[in-house]
Design an enzyme around this catalytic site. Structure first.
Site, PDB file in Angstrom:
ATOM      1  N   GLU A  30      -2.576   3.828 -10.576  1.00 25.34           N
ATOM      2  CA  GLU A  30      -2.526   3.486  -9.208  1.00 25.34           C
ATOM      3  C   GLU A  30      -1.034   3.013  -8.885  1.00 25.34           C
ATOM      4  O   GLU A  30      -0.657   1.751  -9.458  1.00 25.34           O
ATOM      5  CB  GLU A  30      -3.334   2.601  -8.231  1.00 25.34           C
ATOM      6  CG  GLU A  30      -3.297   2.692  -6.979  1.00 25.34           C
ATOM      7  CD  GLU A  30      -4.459   1.598  -6.427  1.00 25.34           C
ATOM      8  OE1 GLU A  30      -4.272   1.340  -5.033  1.00 25.34           O
ATOM      9  OE2 GLU A  30      -5.356   1.398  -7.045  1.00 25.34           O
ATOM     10  N   ASP A  41      -2.651  -6.322   0.864  1.00 26.19           N
ATOM     11  CA  ASP A  41      -2.090  -6.913  -0.462  1.00 26.19           C
ATOM     12  C   ASP A  41      -1.949  -8.482  -0.312  1.00 26.19           C
ATOM     13  O   ASP A  41      -1.641  -8.925   0.529  1.00 26.19           O
ATOM     14  CB  ASP A  41      -0.966  -6.321  -1.069  1.00 26.19           C
ATOM     15  CG  ASP A  41      -1.148  -4.781  -1.246  1.00 26.19           C
ATOM     16  OD1 ASP A  41      -2.111  -4.348  -1.959  1.00 26.19           O
ATOM     17  OD2 ASP A  41      -0.560  -4.144  -0.996  1.00 26.19           O
TER      18      ASP A  41
END
Length: 238
Positions: A30, A41
């Site tokens: 990824e 995130d």
């Protein structure tokens, strides 16, 4: 499946990072597109994105790099809607034709808006990966699994990515439920950082995604040490 930030340590290192991860047990990678407001995130990945910007990394430069390198395993691009739409989906898909990219993860495009993207992917071999969260109802999980392509990304915590997450007691049951429903692989991600966690989740789904731990290792320890870490996480050397 490792997650790394494209260009977090400069794009000149990207090919070596990808090959090292694959050689040490990654079955797909990824690849995060740096973004200024990465809402899913945590601080480690946010820091890597800022470092990428310091190296003058752009989405265009990432794609240009992917056009000239070969990955031994499929690449899945993870980024936010703004990046993809600013680049232009039609242009992006043309530019990806001669790359090893086989999937897209766009966490801020919900199920209800998937038609903004899916029709453009219809004539490609690129999958739009669906995320299933802990707050998804069983009915919504069923819908997400039904339209899923490539694999289902089962988010293991409420909140952002990062090391040191505490997992709820019912998570095993949650992962098993999704896996039972799905005809494609289910991968668990967010906060996975140890061999024990990988082994735990692999009992209830088809694989795991490790991000922040590897992003930090690449920045602090380098490519070779991170390769050894991946081998430890996957049990490749056992």
């Amino acid at each position: 499946m490792p997650y790394i930030v494209a260009g977090g340590n400069g794009l000149e290192r990207l090919e070596d990072e990808i090959k090292t991860l694959a050689e040490n047990g990654a079955t797909a990678i990824e690849l995060g597109i740096p973004f200024s407001d990465p809402v899913a995130d945590g601080p480690i990945i946010q820091k890597a994105a800022l470092e990428a910007f310091k190296h003058n990394v752009t989405f265009q430069k990432i794609i240009e790099k992917l056009q000239v390198i070969h990955s031994p395993v499929p690449i899945v691009l993870m980024g936010y809607a703004n990046s993809f739409f600013h680049y232009g989906l039609e242009k992006l898909l043309v530019d990806l034709e001669k790359t090893d990219v086989k999937g897209l993860i766009i966490p801020d495009v919900p199920y209800e808006h998937r038609e903004l993207i899916l029709p453009k992917l219809a004539q490609t071999d690129i999958a739009l990966i669906q995320l299933v969260t802990l707050t998804s109802t069983k009915e919504r999980m069923q819908k997400l699994v039904e339209v899923g392509e490539g694999f289902i990304y089962a988010v293991t915590v409420n909140g952002t990515t990062g090391i040191g997450q505490t997992y709820r007691d019912s998570l095993n049951e949650h992962l098993a439920f999704i896996t039972q429903m799905s005809s494609i692989p289910v991968l668990a991600g967010f906060g996975v950082s140890t061999r024990e966690q990988v082994q735990r989740f692999n009992e209830f789904c088809d694989g795991t995604i490790v991000g922040s731990k590897l992003v930090a290792s690449l920045a602090e320890e380098g490519v070779e040490a991170t390769g050894r870490l991946v081998a430890e996480l996957t049990g490749k050397n056992e």
